[in-house]
Design a protein around this motif. Structure first.
Motif, mmCIF file in Angstrom:
data_model
loop_
_atom_site.group_PDB
_atom_site.id
_atom_site.type_symbol
_atom_site.label_atom_id
_atom_site.label_comp_id
_atom_site.label_asym_id
_atom_site.label_seq_id
_atom_site.Cartn_x
_atom_site.Cartn_y
_atom_site.Cartn_z
ATOM 1 N N TYR A 151 3.168 -0.671 5.534
ATOM 2 C CA TYR A 151 4.135 -0.747 6.628
ATOM 3 C C TYR A 151 3.376 -0.890 7.947
ATOM 4 O O TYR A 151 2.140 -0.768 7.987
ATOM 5 N N SER A 152 4.107 -1.133 9.006
ATOM 6 C CA SER A 152 3.486 -1.254 10.325
ATOM 7 C C SER A 152 4.399 -0.636 11.364
ATOM 8 O O SER A 152 5.603 -0.468 11.140
ATOM 9 N N PHE A 153 3.823 -0.295 12.508
ATOM 10 C CA PHE A 153 4.615 0.130 13.655
ATOM 11 C C PHE A 153 3.813 -0.150 14.917
ATOM 12 O O PHE A 153 2.591 -0.352 14.866
ATOM 13 N N CYS A 162 -0.686 -0.334 8.250
ATOM 14 C CA CYS A 162 -1.019 0.611 7.180
ATOM 15 C C CYS A 162 -0.907 -0.105 5.837
ATOM 16 O O CYS A 162 0.184 -0.563 5.466
ATOM 17 N N LEU A 163 -2.013 -0.201 5.114
ATOM 18 C CA LEU A 163 -2.091 -1.027 3.916
ATOM 19 C C LEU A 163 -2.244 -0.188 2.656
ATOM 20 O O LEU A 163 -2.686 0.964 2.702
ATOM 21 N N ASN A 164 -1.911 -0.794 1.526
ATOM 22 C CA ASN A 164 -2.023 -0.169 0.219
ATOM 23 C C ASN A 164 -3.123 -0.878 -0.565
ATOM 24 O O ASN A 164 -2.971 -2.041 -0.956
ATOM 25 N N ALA A 179 0.647 -11.617 2.198
ATOM 26 C CA ALA A 179 1.540 -12.505 2.953
ATOM 27 C C ALA A 179 2.329 -11.724 3.994
ATOM 28 O O ALA A 179 2.532 -12.207 5.125
ATOM 29 N N TRP A 180 2.772 -10.531 3.638
ATOM 30 C CA TRP A 180 3.497 -9.675 4.594
ATOM 31 C C TRP A 180 2.620 -9.357 5.795
ATOM 32 O O TRP A 180 3.062 -9.451 6.952
ATOM 33 N N ALA A 181 1.372 -8.957 5.544
ATOM 34 C CA ALA A 181 0.465 -8.609 6.636
ATOM 35 C C ALA A 181 0.191 -9.824 7.525
ATOM 36 O O ALA A 181 0.133 -9.707 8.764
ATOM 37 N N GLU A 182 0.050 -10.987 6.909
ATOM 38 C CA GLU A 182 -0.171 -12.208 7.701
ATOM 39 C C GLU A 182 1.022 -12.470 8.613
ATOM 40 O O GLU A 182 0.843 -12.873 9.785
ATOM 41 N N GLN A 183 2.229 -12.239 8.125
ATOM 42 C CA GLN A 183 3.423 -12.434 8.940
ATOM 43 C C GLN A 183 3.481 -11.424 10.086
ATOM 44 O O GLN A 183 3.826 -11.780 11.225
ATOM 45 N N PHE A 197 -5.331 0.705 8.839
ATOM 46 C CA PHE A 197 -5.608 1.887 8.031
ATOM 47 C C PHE A 197 -5.476 1.515 6.556
ATOM 48 O O PHE A 197 -4.426 1.039 6.127
ATOM 49 N N ILE A 198 -6.539 1.719 5.800
ATOM 50 C CA ILE A 198 -6.557 1.352 4.390
ATOM 51 C C ILE A 198 -7.497 2.317 3.681
ATOM 52 O O ILE A 198 -8.477 2.795 4.273
ATOM 53 N N HIS A 199 -7.219 2.620 2.420
ATOM 54 C CA HIS A 199 -8.060 3.604 1.732
ATOM 55 C C HIS A 199 -9.415 3.023 1.344
ATOM 56 O O HIS A 199 -10.460 3.547 1.731
ATOM 57 N N ARG A 200 -9.414 1.963 0.588
ATOM 58 C CA ARG A 200 -10.686 1.421 0.084
ATOM 59 C C ARG A 200 -11.275 0.409 1.073
ATOM 60 O O ARG A 200 -10.604 -0.552 1.470
#
Length: 293
Positions: A151-153, A162-164, A179-183, A197-200
């Motif tokens: 998600y993002s804010f 914020c990525l998975n 694709a969502w992040a690119e948009q 923010f991403i775990h790995r």
């Protein structure tokens, strides 16, 4: 006394003290109520440009809590974050031990963790690690409890992405999320900064497959101003890629040799002050934060 600092805030300038005409108001500082005796020099302060920019803000980041978590460390972090009072707290995953299909175990672990978060004064933003989502059962439970795993804010013109990094399977990012992040990034090109923010930390790997997962994000981020935060390795690392900071945090209770800063092994929270020139990052060691007692 020779001088009085009455207050400082966004209030109107007071009139000079009628009792003592030697006191004058500094009218060059419209947001500062300052009375000084102009008969004396020098003055007992270095400068008066207080850091009160309304666009600046401060938040904290907690890192890996699990992967052999040490009981009491994260609880201590919650207590000390309440002392520090950030505007909000971000995470980079590995919040429960997980790695099971047993819903009774998973719900008990999440209940314990969310109970800790209920003790936290500021808002808390969840990011998933491999201990939080490592199989379809855990992914479905995440959706039931927290909704989206990416998600993002936007806060004060800063984009939080914020990525998975366990999307469909562990240690990967699916095409739909990419694709969502690119948009999202294409839609918000005018923000003053982007924080990821991403775990790995896929960029910190000799594996070409890991680098391939991250490549589309680097391309989409382009030449905008951004900073990336990750975890997973339980060891603090700061890398510069494309002239941008990529910071892998240490632990907030996860397994660690605790050999100290020279090995990147310590329990901490990252304290971030967001300025127009980018984030100013301080690593606060948990054992260095004490209350008034």
């Amino acid at each position: 006394g020779c001088c009085v600092l009455a207050a400082f805030s966004s209030i109107s300038i007071a009139e000079p003290d009628p009792v003592d005409p030697a006191f004058e108001v500094d009218k060059t500082r419209p947001t500062t109520l300052l009375r000084m005796d102009t008969r004396y020099s020098p003055v007992p302060w270095s400068r008066l440009d207080f850091r009160n920019d309304p666009n600046e803000f401060q938040f904290a980041i907690v890192s890996d809590r699990t992967g052999g978590h040490r009981w009491g460390v994260f609880q201590d972090a919650i207590f000390k974050l309440n002392l520090l009072q950030p505007e909000f707290v971000m995470s980079i995953g590995d919040l429960i031990e997980g790695y099971t299909d047993d819903l009774e175990v998973l719900n008990r672990e999440w209940d314990e963790f969310t109970g800790r978060i209920n003790e936290l004064d500021p808002p808390f933003f969840y990011v998933a690690g491999n201990h939080d989502i490592s199989n379809p059962t855990m992914a479905e439970l995440w959706r039931e409890r927290f909704g989206a795993a990416h998600y993002s804010f936007i806060y004060k013109d800063v984009l939080f992405l914020c990525l998975n990094s366990n999307d469909g399977a562990m240690h990967q990012i699916g095409k739909a999320q990419t694709a969502w992040a690119e948009q999202i990034l294409a839609r918000h090109t005018d923000v003053r900064w982007t924080l990821v923010f991403i775990h790995r930390p896929f960029w910190d790997s000799p594996n070409e497959k890991d680098l391939a997962y991250w490549a589309p994000f680097e391309q989409a981020l382009g030449d905008r101003e951004y900073t990336v935060f990750a975890g997973h390795y339980h060891s603090y690392t700061r890398m510069i890629r494309n002239d941008r900071r990529h910071i892998t945090l240490a632990t907030t209770g996860g397994s660690s040799g605790l050999r100290g800063p020279s090995f990147g092994e310590f329990d901490h929270v990252a304290w971030v002050t967001m300025t127009d020139d980018g984030p100013v990052i301080a690593n606060l060691m948990l054992d260095g934060i004490q209350d008034e007692n």
